[in-house]
Design a protein around this motif. Structure first.
Motif, PDB file in Angstrom:
ATOM      1  N   ALA A 593       0.855  -1.190   0.000  1.00  0.00           N
ATOM      2  CA  ALA A 593       0.000   0.000   0.000  1.00  0.00           C
ATOM      3  C   ALA A 593       0.888   1.235   0.000  1.00  0.00           C
ATOM      4  CB  ALA A 593      -0.922  -0.003   1.217  1.00  0.00           C
ATOM      5  N   HIS A 594       1.121   1.785  -1.183  1.00  0.00           N
ATOM      6  CA  HIS A 594       2.022   2.940  -1.244  1.00  0.00           C
ATOM      7  C   HIS A 594       1.402   4.174  -0.618  1.00  0.00           C
ATOM      8  CE1 HIS A 594       5.653   4.908  -2.506  1.00  0.00           C
ATOM      9  NE2 HIS A 594       4.938   5.922  -2.991  1.00  0.00           N
ATOM     10  N   GLY A 595       0.085   4.186  -0.474  1.00  0.00           N
ATOM     11  CA  GLY A 595      -0.582   5.320   0.139  1.00  0.00           C
ATOM     12  C   GLY A 595      -0.384   5.421   1.630  1.00  0.00           C
ATOM     13  N   ASN A 596       0.334   4.474   2.229  1.00  0.00           N
ATOM     14  CA  ASN A 596       0.596   4.541   3.666  1.00  0.00           C
ATOM     15  C   ASN A 596       2.036   4.123   3.952  1.00  0.00           C
ATOM     16  OD1 ASN A 596      -0.383   5.402   6.107  1.00  0.00           O
ATOM     17  ND2 ASN A 596      -1.269   3.437   6.669  1.00  0.00           N
ATOM     18  N   GLN A 626       1.923   5.573  -9.198  1.00  0.00           N
ATOM     19  CA  GLN A 626       1.364   6.128  -7.966  1.00  0.00           C
ATOM     20  C   GLN A 626       1.499   7.646  -7.858  1.00  0.00           C
ATOM     21  OE1 GLN A 626      -0.460   4.051  -6.155  1.00  0.00           O
ATOM     22  NE2 GLN A 626       0.161   2.461  -7.590  1.00  0.00           N
ATOM     23  N   TYR A 627       2.091   8.273  -8.854  1.00  0.00           N
ATOM     24  CA  TYR A 627       2.238   9.724  -8.881  1.00  0.00           C
ATOM     25  C   TYR A 627       1.887  10.217 -10.276  1.00  0.00           C
ATOM     26  CZ  TYR A 627       5.110   8.983  -4.677  1.00  0.00           C
ATOM     27  OH  TYR A 627       5.569   8.618  -3.436  1.00  0.00           O
ATOM     28  N   LYS A 628       1.144  11.316 -10.347  1.00  0.00           N
ATOM     29  CA  LYS A 628       0.839  11.890 -11.653  1.00  0.00           C
ATOM     30  C   LYS A 628       0.591  13.385 -11.523  1.00  0.00           C
ATOM     31  CE  LYS A 628      -3.997  10.363 -11.348  1.00  0.00           C
ATOM     32  NZ  LYS A 628      -5.087   9.615 -12.010  1.00  0.00           N
ATOM     33  N   ASN A 629       0.674  14.056 -12.646  1.00  0.00           N
ATOM     34  CA  ASN A 629       0.485  15.504 -12.694  1.00  0.00           C
ATOM     35  C   ASN A 629      -0.995  15.808 -12.848  1.00  0.00           C
ATOM     36  OD1 ASN A 629       0.744  18.277 -13.012  1.00  0.00           O
ATOM     37  ND2 ASN A 629       1.259  18.122 -15.184  1.00  0.00           N
ATOM     38  N   ALA A 630      -1.716  15.695 -11.753  1.00  0.00           N
ATOM     39  CA  ALA A 630      -3.158  15.930 -11.743  1.00  0.00           C
ATOM     40  C   ALA A 630      -3.565  16.209 -10.303  1.00  0.00           C
ATOM     41  CB  ALA A 630      -3.907  14.705 -12.277  1.00  0.00           C
ATOM     42  N   PRO A 631      -4.714  16.847 -10.078  1.00  0.00           N
ATOM     43  CA  PRO A 631      -5.148  17.091  -8.698  1.00  0.00           C
ATOM     44  C   PRO A 631      -5.205  15.818  -7.851  1.00  0.00           C
ATOM     45  CG  PRO A 631      -6.431  18.425 -10.192  1.00  0.00           C
ATOM     46  CD  PRO A 631      -5.595  17.520 -11.053  1.00  0.00           C
ATOM     47  N   ASN A 632      -5.554  14.689  -8.449  1.00  0.00           N
ATOM     48  CA  ASN A 632      -5.564  13.426  -7.697  1.00  0.00           C
ATOM     49  C   ASN A 632      -4.266  12.650  -7.916  1.00  0.00           C
ATOM     50  OD1 ASN A 632      -5.979  12.655 -10.324  1.00  0.00           O
ATOM     51  ND2 ASN A 632      -7.669  11.254  -9.895  1.00  0.00           N
TER      52      ASN A 632
END
Length: 748
Positions: A593-596, A626-632
Motif C-alpha cells: 500500500a504505497h498510500g501509507n 502512484q504519482y501523476k500531474n493531476a489534482p488526484n
C-alpha cells in the motif's frame, strides 16, 4: 433552481468536471514546473495556497465545508470559497488549524447556505484560478472580486481587486472553525482605521493553540462592525465567536492590500513580523520574493529531462517536501511551548508540525542532504520539546503534543543527524532525551519493557504488533547512539530491546502476530485483515518493518528463497472485491500500500537477497503508477512531505531503507541526469545512460569513474560530491557478484 441549492449540488457533484491543471511553461524558473494542485483531489489532502519553505504561514482558500476530503480546507471537486485562512496542514488525516479567515464581499451577492455554516461565500471556476509556489489567485465570481494571496515566513499578504461598489467589505472571522478545530478565546482590538490586532486561541487535534496577529490595510476603512455571536459589540472585544467586518467604498479595479503578521508568542511579535518581513504594501514584490525563495530552494536539485510531465511531478514533490515542519518561533525568538508557557529560542529557529511516524522514513533523511543547516534547528526544536515536557515529541503541532500515531520517532531523526555530522546541538542532551522517551511508562512502553513485546488489550487502537516493531527500531537507533558516545551499558540494554521484534514473529504463519500477555498468539489470525493490532495496516504490510535487522528477518522467515517468495506475494496478492479496505489502504499493488508509510521501504528489500533487478522493477512501477500531474496525483495522504520525499529519493535512484543507517539502497533512476547542489558547496550528479521506460534495469554502476558492485551508497559519499553513473538496459543483470547487499552496521 434556487442558487444556494444549485451551489450545494455543484459542491457535491463536481467530480465529473475535474480537469488536470496545466503548468505554465516558464523555462527560466523551476517554480514554473510546480503544480500546487497535485494532491488537492483524491486522498492527498494538500492545499494549493501560498507559503514559503517551512514557513509559519500557509495562506490558502477554504471552502468552509467540513469532511475528510477537506482536511486541508480545500478539495478540488468543490465549487465555492468561503475565505482565506492563514494556517493549514499539508497532507495529513487531521482537520485542524484554519486560523483567521478573511473574505472580501460586496453588494452583488448575499446568499448563505447551511453547508458552510452560513458564512459568506462565492462560487468560482478552476478556469479562473491560478497557483504557483508562494502565490494563489482566484476570481470570486459572484462578487466580481479577484483575490490574490502570497506570504513571507511569518506574514500573509492579501490583495483584493474590487469592482465599483459603495458596499465593499472585508470580513475577518475568528469564530470560523472547521473539522476538529474550535476557537476557545478570541480577541479583536481596532487600533485605528488601518490597523487591527488580536489573537485566536483554539483547540482541536492540538489542544492549546495560540496565534497572535496584527493586520495592516493599504486603505483606511470608512466604518466597521464588530460581532460576538452575530450580535453587535464594541472594541476591544474578547469572546469566542467573534468577527470584524470592514466597510469600504471602492472604484472599478481598485486594489486593497491586507497584511497579517503572525506570532505564537505575542502581539508584539506579530507587529515585528509585519515590520521586518512586510513593511510595504507592494504585493507584487512579495509575490516575486516568494517565487525567488522557492526557486532558490528548488535549485538544490536540477534534473535534465525533455519530459515536462516528469519534470512537473519531480519539482512538485520537491516543493511539497518543504511544506513541513513549520516555523513556530517569532522574530523575538518567542513561541508557545509544549509546556503551555511562552518560551524563547535562542540562536535557532523553533519548528513544529513534526509528523514523525511518517517523516522519519524519508522526509528527514532528505532534509539532511538538502537542508543540513535547517536540520540543526529541527533537532534543537525536538530537544526544546524534551526540555519543556520531559519527552521527545511523538506528533507535535503548534506547540502541543497530539500523541498521534506510535513509536518515539524523534529518535531516528536525532540519531541520523548525529551520525551525518549535523552540528550545533548537544549530543549528551540528545541521548538523554532519546533514552527518557524510550523508558517512559505511557503508550504501553511499560508493557513492552516488561514482556519484551506489546501485548494485545481491549483498546480500540491497541496497535500492539506495530508498536513492538516501531519501538524495536527506535531502540536500535538508541543503541548505536550509545555505542558512539561510549555508553556501554546503554548499548547492551537497547541492543537487546532492538531484538524484541523476534518475540512476536510466528513461525506457523510466517508473520508478526498479536500476542496475549501470557505469551500465546491470538487465535483466528488472518494476515490480510485490518485489525486493532496493526497501525493503519495489516500483517502483510508490517512483517517487513525490521529495517535495522533485515539479515535477521531474512533468516527468521526462512532464508533467501522463502523471503523472496513472500516478498513476491506481497506485490501479487491483491485484495478481493469483497474485502473491506480502510481509508488509508490506497495505492495498492497486491498487499503493498504505497498510500501509507509502513510499505515505503519494502520494494527495496530485494536488494538484500541478491535480487536487485526486482527492486528496480518495483520501484519503477511505483514511480510510474502512484504519482501523476493531476489534482488526484497522490495515491494517499501526502503526510507532511513523506510521500513526496519517497518520490524524490526513488527518482534519483536510491532510498534510505534504514533511515538512521547513513546509507541509501539503489533502485532505478528515473531521470537521465540529476545534480544535487549541496549546501557545503559540492555537487553530486546521478546519471542514467540508455535510460527509458523499458531500460529500467541497472547493467553497471561507476562512482567517480570507478566501477562498483554494491547495491547502496553512503551519505558521506554523496556529501563529498562526485558522479554516480548507472548504465541501464532492458534485461535484468542477474550476475551473482553484481550489486552486493549492505549489512546492518552504521556507515559513518
Amino acid at each position: 433552481m434556487n442558487k444556494s441549492v444549485y451551489i450545494v449540488l455543484l459542491t457535491l457533484c463536481f467530480y465529473a468536471c475535474k480537469k488536470e491543471t496545466q503548468v505554465e511553461a516558464k523555462p527560466t524558473t523551476l517554480t514554473a514546473f510546480v503544480n500546487t494542485f497535485i494532491g488537492t483531489d483524491g486522498p492527498g489532502n494538500t492545499y494549493p495556497g501560498a507559503t514559503v519553505p517551512f514557513g509559519m504561514v500557509q495562506l490558502s482558500p477554504d471552502h468552509g465545508i467540513p469532511g475528510w476530503d477537506r482536511i486541508a480546507g480545500y478539495f478540488y471537486q468543490d465549487s465555492i470559497i468561503s475565505g482565506f485562512s492563514h494556517t493549514h496542514l499539508s497532507g495529513t488525516g487531521a482537520g485542524d488549524m484554519y486560523d483567521i479567515l478573511v473574505m472580501p464581499t460586496n453588494s452583488r451577492f448575499s446568499e448563505r447556505i447551511k453547508a458552510n455554516n452560513f458564512k459568506p461565500f462565492s462560487s468560482f471556476s478552476h478556469d479562473n484560478e491560478t497557483a504557483s509556489p508562494g502565490y494563489y489567485s482566484v476570481m470570486l465570481s459572484d462578487f466580481g472580486i479577484k483575490a490574490e494571496v502570497t506570504a513571507t515566513r511569518r506574514t500573509g499578504i492579501h490583495q483584493y481587486t474590487f469592482p465599483k461598489d459603495s458596499l465593499s467589505q472585508i470580513h475577518i472571522d475568528l469564530g470560523y472553525s472547521l473539522n476538529w478545530d474550535k476557537p476557545t478565546d478570541t480577541y479583536f482590538k481596532v487600533v485605528d482605521n488601518e490597523t487591527i490586532e488580536g489573537y485566536r486561541m483554539s483547540k482541536g487535534w492540538a489542544r492549546d493553540q495560540r496565534l497572535f496577529f496584527v493586520i495592516k490595510l493599504s486603505k483606511p476603512f470608512k466604518s466597521y462592525t464588530l460581532l460576538e455571536d452575530n450580535k453587535p459589540a464594541t472594541s476591544p472585544l474578547k469572546g469566542i465567536n467573534t468577527k470584524l467586518i470592514l466597510d469600504f467604498d471602492t472604484n472599478e479595479n481598485e486594489q486593497i492590500v491586507l497584511k497579517t503578521g503572525l506570532s505564537t508568542g505575542s502581539i508584539d511579535g506579530a507587529y515585528k513580523s509585519i515590520a521586518t518581513e512586510a513593511p510595504s504594501f507592494d504585493f507584487e514584490a512579495y509575490k516575486q520574493q516568494a517565487d525567488s525563495t522557492w526557486n532558490q530552494q528548488l535549485q538544490k536539485i536540477t534534473i535534465e529531462t525533455d519530459d515536462v510531465e516528469k519534470k512537473t511531478i519531480f519539482y512538485t514533490m520537491l516543493y511539497q517536501s518543504m511544506l513541513a515542519p513549520t516555523l513556530l518561533s517569532d522574530l523575538n525568538g518567542d513561541y508557545k511551548g509544549a509546556n503551555d508557557t511562552i518560551m524563547n529560542a535562542k540562536n535557532y529557529d523553533r519548528y513544529d508540525t513534526f509528523s514523525l511516524w511518517d517523516t522519519y522514513r524519508a522526509a528527514h533523511p532528505l532534509h539532511t542532504i538538502l537542508h543540513p543547516k535547517r536540520v540543526s534547528n529541527m533537532v534543537n526544536s525536538l530537544l526544546a520539546h524534551y526540555n519543556e515536557t520531559g519527552l521527545l515529541p511523538v506528533w507535535s503541532m503548534q506547540g502541543n503534543e497530539t500523541n498521534m500515531m506510535i513509536g518515539y520517532h524523534a529518535v531516528p531523526v536525532i540519531v541520523d543527524a548525529y551520525f551525518k555530522g549535523i552540528e550545533d546541538f548537544d549530543a549528551e542532551l540528545a541521548f538523554e532525551a532519546c533514552k527518557a522517551s524510550a523508558m517512559d511508562q505511557s503508550r504501553q512502553i511499560d508493557d513492552y519493557m516488561t514482556y519484551g513485546y506489546v501485548p494485545i488489550d481491549e483498546s480500540h487502537e491497541n496497535w500492539s504488533v506495530s508498536k513492538t516493531l516501531e519501538y524495536a527500531y527506535d531502540d536500535w537507533c538508541i543503541a548505536q547512539f550509545a555505542k558512539a558516545l561510549g555508553k556501554t551499558e546503554d548499548y547492551t540494554t537497547f541492543s537487546k530491546r532492538a531484538n524484541y521484534w523476534k518475540n512476536i514473529y510466528d513461525d506457523s504463519s510466517t508473520f508478526m502476530r498479536p500476542k496475549y500477555k501470557n505469551g500465546t498468539f491470538i487465535e483466528d489470525f488472518i494476515p490480510k485483515d485490518y485489525t486493532p493490532y496493526f497501525c493503519e495496516s495489516n500483517a502483510w504490510q508490517y512483517v517487513w518493518s525490521v529495517p535495522h535487522d533485515i539479515e535477521g528477518l531474512v533468516s527468521t522467515i526462512g532464508k533467501e528463497t522463502a523471503f523472496e517468495k513472500k516478498l513476491d506475494s506481497m506485490f501479487s496478492y491483491y485484495p478481493l472485491k469483497e474485502d473491506k479496505l480502510p481509508i488509508f489502504s490506497t495505492g495498492m499493488i497486491g498487499q503493498y500500500a504505497h498510500g501509507n508509510e509502513p510499505s515505503h521501504h519494502v520494494a527495496y528489500l530485494y536488494n538484500y537477497i541478491g535480487k536487485p533487478w526486482k527492486t528496480q522493477e518495483k520501484v519503477r512501477e511505483i514511480l510510474k503508477t502512484q504519482y501523476k500531474n493531476a489534482p488526484n496525483g497522490h495515491c494517499g495522504n501526502e503526510d507532511c512531505g513523506q510521500m513526496s520525499s519517497w518520490y524524490i529519493f526513488s527518482s534519483l535512484g536510491f532510498y534510505p531503507v534504514n533511515p538512521a543507517q547513513g546509507i541509501y539502497s539503489f533502485g532505478a533512476p528515473l531521470h537521465d541526469k540529476a545534480t544535487i547542489h549541496l549546501e557545503n558547496g559540492h555537487s553530486f550528479t546521478v546519471s542514467a545512460e540508455n535510460n527509458s521506460d523499458t531500460n529500467k534495469y541497472i547493467q553497471s554502476i561507476t562512482l567517480n569513474g570507478k566501477k562498483i558492485n554494491q547495491s547502496y551508497i553512503s551519505h558521506k559519499t554523496i556529501m563529498q560530491g562526485g558522479e554516480l553513473v548507472f548504465v541501464m538496459g532492458d534485461t535484468p543483470n542477474k550476475d551473482d557478484e553484481f550489486l552486493m547487499a549492505p549489512s546492518s552496521e552504521v556507515f559513518n
